[in-house]
Design a protein around this motif. Sequence first.
Motif, PDB file in Angstrom:
ATOM      1  N   PHE A 110      97.666  61.150 -26.582  1.00  0.00           N
ATOM      2  CA  PHE A 110      98.351  61.554 -25.820  1.00  0.00           C
ATOM      3  C   PHE A 110      99.033  60.580 -24.822  1.00  0.00           C
ATOM      4  CE2 PHE A 110      97.164  65.844 -26.511  1.00  0.00           C
ATOM      5  CZ  PHE A 110      95.645  65.842 -26.611  1.00  0.00           C
ATOM      6  N   PRO A 111     100.183  59.761 -25.388  1.00  0.00           N
ATOM      7  CA  PRO A 111     100.446  58.707 -24.854  1.00  0.00           C
ATOM      8  C   PRO A 111     101.601  58.564 -23.606  1.00  0.00           C
ATOM      9  CG  PRO A 111     101.520  58.886 -26.776  1.00  0.00           C
ATOM     10  CD  PRO A 111     100.796  60.248 -26.503  1.00  0.00           C
ATOM     11  N   TYR A 112     101.920  59.844 -23.571  1.00  0.00           N
ATOM     12  CA  TYR A 112     102.854  60.140 -22.496  1.00  0.00           C
ATOM     13  C   TYR A 112     102.599  60.809 -21.310  1.00  0.00           C
ATOM     14  CZ  TYR A 112     105.574  59.062 -26.777  1.00  0.00           C
ATOM     15  OH  TYR A 112     105.733  58.575 -28.102  1.00  0.00           O
ATOM     16  N   VAL A 113     103.211  60.427 -20.144  1.00  0.00           N
ATOM     17  CA  VAL A 113     102.940  61.034 -18.851  1.00  0.00           C
ATOM     18  C   VAL A 113     104.001  62.321 -18.781  1.00  0.00           C
ATOM     19  CG1 VAL A 113     103.124  61.058 -16.433  1.00  0.00           C
ATOM     20  CG2 VAL A 113     102.068  59.096 -17.759  1.00  0.00           C
ATOM     21  N   THR A 114     103.376  63.471 -18.585  1.00  0.00           N
ATOM     22  CA  THR A 114     104.515  64.741 -18.154  1.00  0.00           C
ATOM     23  C   THR A 114     104.302  65.196 -16.872  1.00  0.00           C
ATOM     24  OG1 THR A 114     105.412  66.519 -18.883  1.00  0.00           O
ATOM     25  CG2 THR A 114     103.020  66.507 -19.292  1.00  0.00           C
ATOM     26  N   THR A 115     105.399  65.320 -16.169  1.00  0.00           N
ATOM     27  CA  THR A 115     105.060  65.882 -14.762  1.00  0.00           C
ATOM     28  C   THR A 115     106.065  67.407 -14.838  1.00  0.00           C
ATOM     29  OG1 THR A 115     105.551  65.440 -12.422  1.00  0.00           O
ATOM     30  CG2 THR A 115     107.299  64.542 -13.993  1.00  0.00           C
ATOM     31  N   THR A 116     105.579  68.121 -13.874  1.00  0.00           N
ATOM     32  CA  THR A 116     106.359  69.233 -13.762  1.00  0.00           C
ATOM     33  C   THR A 116     107.168  69.455 -12.392  1.00  0.00           C
ATOM     34  OG1 THR A 116     104.507  70.486 -12.510  1.00  0.00           O
ATOM     35  CG2 THR A 116     104.663  70.796 -14.753  1.00  0.00           C
ATOM     36  N   TYR A 117     108.427  70.033 -12.468  1.00  0.00           N
ATOM     37  CA  TYR A 117     109.096  70.040 -10.982  1.00  0.00           C
ATOM     38  C   TYR A 117     110.116  71.193 -11.032  1.00  0.00           C
ATOM     39  CZ  TYR A 117     112.066  67.437 -14.327  1.00  0.00           C
ATOM     40  OH  TYR A 117     112.917  66.894 -15.486  1.00  0.00           O
ATOM     41  N   ARG A 118     110.865  71.292 -10.259  1.00  0.00           N
ATOM     42  CA  ARG A 118     111.634  72.449  -9.844  1.00  0.00           C
ATOM     43  C   ARG A 118     113.398  72.009 -10.239  1.00  0.00           C
ATOM     44  NH1 ARG A 118     109.058  76.058  -5.188  1.00  0.00           N
ATOM     45  NH2 ARG A 118     106.876  75.224  -5.315  1.00  0.00           N
ATOM     46  N   LEU A 119     113.899  73.336 -10.388  1.00  0.00           N
ATOM     47  CA  LEU A 119     115.391  72.830 -10.371  1.00  0.00           C
ATOM     48  C   LEU A 119     116.052  74.083  -9.425  1.00  0.00           C
ATOM     49  CD1 LEU A 119     115.821  73.728 -14.436  1.00  0.00           C
ATOM     50  CD2 LEU A 119     116.262  71.602 -13.333  1.00  0.00           C
ATOM     51  N   THR A 120     116.925  73.711  -8.626  1.00  0.00           N
ATOM     52  CA  THR A 120     117.645  74.245  -7.632  1.00  0.00           C
ATOM     53  C   THR A 120     117.909  75.811  -8.078  1.00  0.00           C
ATOM     54  OG1 THR A 120     118.879  72.290  -6.943  1.00  0.00           O
ATOM     55  CG2 THR A 120     119.343  74.323  -6.108  1.00  0.00           C
ATOM     56  N   GLU A 121     118.118  75.918  -9.273  1.00  0.00           N
ATOM     57  CA  GLU A 121     118.808  77.205  -9.757  1.00  0.00           C
ATOM     58  C   GLU A 121     117.509  78.394  -9.997  1.00  0.00           C
ATOM     59  OE1 GLU A 121     119.170  74.392 -11.247  1.00  0.00           O
ATOM     60  OE2 GLU A 121     121.533  74.124 -11.274  1.00  0.00           O
TER      61      GLU A 121
END
Lengths: 858, 315, 297
Positions: free
Chosen positions: A701-712
């Motif tokens: 699992f070599p990558y970092v993932t992050t969650t976030y929002r979209l305005t819509e």
Amino acid sequence: MAEAHPVGFQWVMEAKARGATIIHVDPRFSRTSAMANLHVPIRAGADIAFVGGLINYVLQNEKYFHEYVRAYTNAPVILTEDFADTEDLGGLFSGFDPEHRSYDWETWRYQGDEHIAPASGARGMHPRHRREVQEAARGEAHGSGGAAAHPAPDSDETLQHPRCVFQVLKRHFARYTPETVAQVAGVPEELFTQVARLITENSGRERTTAFVYSLGWTQHTVGVQYIRTAAILQALLGNMGRPGGGILALRGHASIQGSTDIPTLFDLLPGYLPMPFAHHGRDNDLDSYVEAEKVDKGFWANTRDYMVSLLKAYWGDAATADNDFCFDYLPRLTGSHSTYDTVLLQMDGTCKGYFLFGQNPAVGSANARMQRMGMANLDWLVVRDLVLIESATWWKNGPEIETGEMRTEDIKTEVFFMPAAAHTEKSGSFTNTQRMLQWHHTAVDPAGDARSDLWFSYHLGRRIREKLAGSADDMDRPILDLTWGYPTGGAQQEPDADAVLAEVNGRDADGKPLSSYTQLSSDGSTACGCWIYCGVRAGGVNQADRRKPGREQNWVANEWGWAWPANRRVLYNRASADPDGQPWSKRKALVWWDAEAGKWTGHDIPDFVADRPPSYRPPEDAVGVAAISGIDPFIMQADGKAWLFTPAGLVDGPLPTHYEPQESPLPNLLYRQQHNPIRQIIAHPEDRFQPSGDQPGSEVFPYVTTTYRLTEHHTAGGMSRFLPYLSELQPEFFCEVSPELAAERGLEHMGWATIITARSAIEARVMVTRRMTPLQAGGRTLHQIGLPWHWGPNGYTTGDAANELAHMSLDPNVHIQEVKALACDIRPGRRPRGPALRDLVREYQERAGITADTGTEL
Amino acid sequence: MTGREGRPGGRRGEQSMVPRAEFESYYGRPVLKEPVWKAPDVPAYLFLGGLAGASSALAASAQLAGNRELSRAAKTAALGAISLSAGALVHDLGRPARFLNMLRVFKVTSPMSVGSWLLAAYGPVAGAAAAAAVTGRLPRAGAAATAAAGVLGPAIATYTAALLADTAVPAWHDAHREMPYLFAGSAASAAGGLGMLAVRPAHAGPAVRFAVLGAAVELTAKSLLLRRLGPAAEPYQAGRPGKLMETAEVLTAAGLAGAVLAGRSRVAAAVSGAALLTASALTRFGVFEAGRASARDPKYTVGPQRERLRQRLPG
Amino acid sequence: MSTRWSDRLAEEADPARPLDPAALAGYADHPARMGFFTDTSVCIGCKACEVACKEWNAVPEDGLLLTGMSYDNTVGLGASTWRHVAFIEQIAARPEEQSGPATGDASRWLMSSDVCKHCTHAACLDVCPTGALMRTEFGTVVVQPDVCNGCGYCIPACPFGVIDRREEDGRAWKCTLCYDRLSGGLEPACAKACPTESIQFGPVDELRERAQQRVSDLQDAGVAGAQLYLDQPDDGIGGGGAFFLLLDRPEVYGLPPDPVVTTRDLPRMWRHVATAGAALAVGALLASIGRRSGGGA
């Protein structure tokens, strides 16, 4: 902020128009970055290193606001000899108990001060400490009306003593150099130094710097410590309590501030009073609860007034001095009842019923899969929402139906869907992120069966009371004795929200509305539903409904809405004036001491004892509010100072320390200790963790993932994915990757990708964009993947939920999930369907050598 | 602006990342909207309208010369063509039931308004002229109608050039000087060709002359048009429009030659006439498609405008 | 009609004088010309304008399509999109040797809310054969849906590609500058919803002054590419009732760099039509002269 709070962001634009510099620190270049003067791409999960680096810069270069730090923080205080820092213990503090995975705070005390209590009160206390206090207090509670005062702790005003907080702080952050920040956080030295320069040049007497954060800081296993780091920095720079300064916590949605003030959190009562516990013989009665809770100095000293008034609001005439004001009626905690603990209780059959009020855990909570599995084990589930969200339909169209792990006909949960009224269809208050209450009025009645939450709660309570009427069982008294006589009206018998507000505001023995929490009493003559809201209906007028235009007021505009406490708009604004009570500069005047009038005055309502001169020093035996000196701006703190060092109140350390997230491709480059040792781990076969850092299998699992929002879109999509006008703006779930990562993994712009963690695998369209940038961290190129988390299988626009990937490793202070920094793999193409999906996840688990123990080490 | 990376903002599906919008377009999206007019409706109308109008002119001229066979054929052709035209036009409306709204106003700034009124006047008189010729009734009224149709006919045949040119469509607007002559020539060629088809060679002389003149004008106008446009002529030469225009040119030339050389041969005349008719239709379709293509690709809008600005502004 | 022509010619003789389209249209007594100044330098791409417009005007949803054009899934103005936010990523190149982060101040993400320009010389209005398109007393251009018969002529006439025909409906639709709201003394829905005052509504004269100041400030601050677009009366459309502050050339945003109302060339077109028509008539007459005219017998 532009993505998630576009309307609030207008004020940032306003500031920019007046010459403010906007710095945006974020893994992705978002619409906020587009407006910022400077974007700082950062590795998700490394903010303590970054802000810690800024602290180090400030301390090493002596850029702190000297007078402010000396007078208003606990920098001079000397710590006990037994204290040992992370510098000494490879990333741990003294007092670590590996068996119980906890810290004993004994060694974090101030020298000479036995039991300083945290601002959060008993809830923040170490259990052993709490017991001691109670035992000590019991003897004193009767008659005298208060615990003995403590002498002031030892301190060194020159800030030179090796064990004074200032020096400890300096030593603790000494390793957070620009080079280290570059390695850990992926922020190049030059860029870091540029930020450091900008904020230090913009802080001090004449200028202030504001920090704004949201869930990018809170949703980590060290989330609370993130904010602590910023608090330390802002206190050092002298930005707290000052106009244009401070730390603004942007919350996740409208009125969530209100839902912690009048809480929907398991461990709080209104006004941040703690819920009482059932065990250890503590909180047996009101006295012991109050004694454990209150502090000697400051406004928490009046805990009893607040608590009794609350009990009177709940149980009215039934609550008298003789029966401890029905303190016994309050439910008791038996442990952590956080949402994630509750899921475990659901899965093991202990928790049988569940109410979801405008909440969509099947999409919006970490480890969405486990959320659904928990719900599948319930006897009954009530979902109240505007539309048929995934948490109401998982039993027929959830991912487990698709994989074959669940069959609809085998699920025994009885699911009730109660349509809910929208905010335009009911009256009530919003409490926004700046503690301001604004009232809204019903524009149109809800259609069909839709009803407001107030209607639902009130009538449910009414019906239960009717069923229990005449019962002789003591168990039923708490419900039957409730004050439940709210007026209702209209065709739908909607309870009068204003009447509820009046109860929250409080009234005196004659039924007249109160105007300040200082009027609250513990003799049973006052009732108040939430002491910090006392005053919202002062004079019988709904202050939250005020709409005096800004152009008719000064720039603070106190007459728009109403903020708690007591309509003070900037907390701790006493700190905007120097120890003599004069503003640090004319330009930054907010409140000041008017010697002639003998009171504090200014643009804002002073957050201080109105008539207490700056020169006031309390006598040695002073307690409660009288113990607040004229130079104690931080009135909710036991010592009236901003805490650079936290002797009590946080379970995972008195100083913020960079730990890697629960799952990270990188080892902790700062300390031996990889993770937050106190993080709350919810281990379960469905909640497996990945190896991290240098552990074998981490490379899977070599990558970092992050969650976030979209305005819509909005949170878990219930209020956006079902609307055509919003759905057409962002019609599909996509992931954002850099061109470099796309090349590395063979991802195509507008193609499909599958993202995999130890919990599950999801698919998303691919947006290849240069706004995502690879970082150089830990001696290698690190890629990050952005995931907007709004999608689920229902609605106008559907897609996989990002939270399928997330685990349940939580911040130990507030039990929040770490969804802002995960480690994952990504590959091109759509994900497998049916049972093959679980096969893929299992394959990854095997490749990484994941067992029940992986990731659970200290 | 830094240089482009990856494939320049091309068509959707061929991008390797969120494309760096080229300096000259927004993701290769059109700047203009293509006409929503449908083929075959509108290009067919261009052809039929031209045919009708030119036929009426020819009919009037033949009538004056006493050439009853030709004039009758031409009048019938005009009526038939204009009736089909009206049907096509009404069908092409978004709200066909509201076609009469065309007569709410008269606006000289709108070639479609002018055209609607022309059609409203021309249709009946073309009808009357044909009816009188076919039934033999009311000859004096028929003669008057023939004259009226003969005057209105050329307007009908040429106003459509303004109709197309009076838009932002680059291939049309930029050709606004030549287009009326192209359409006039094409219309004459078609009307003459139809005369050659429908009428015995002994009486088809005027039709032959008309056709030859028209074809020559059509070919010349087209050549001038393409030359003036320079690089902007590309829509007329590339792709489907290019093929249509080229075929039309070949057929016009062939028909022209045939008309000159046909002599007394009915068959040769008929074949030439058919060629000219087909060519005229293909020209209109070609022009139509060229316009759409020029609206679709932003380079035809942005390029010349940017060039114009460059020349206008100093430095 | 002729009044308007001669007035227009007079106006064009003095390009510096701002034009009053309502007066040209025949309104004797009319309020100030109202329009938009869209300052794209403060647009945060939130698309509240798109949603507010659709909500107020009951414009239908017109397509769920992930385009890959950055965050723009709306694509462009049309019959069912009257405000369209464009997104253009201009991220600076990474340092040659390593893939480090792009430094914030060299990278840009341009965002811009596009709208009908309500041209002073509006081609759509000029070519409309039914009179459905009209000039209001506010100087705006509005389609009357009860008159429009969907002839589609306005569509290729617009140099900006704004107006279009709604397929299911058959009529042409476009931004009305919320004519109904203006008539009630309210501002248009998009301007009201815009949180950063990127969309500013007001008298066009005032807006022009404000825009001049703003672009001047930006240029002084060294903001690359800051320019006004369609604010001047001497351009090919006589200036727009809705004009913009852009941060790059218009074509980067999908806008024509030098739009000209097609009507400007119409007099010449009519002249050529007349000549060609006359030639056609003469040609027809001449065709019947001479031997083998086929006449008589």
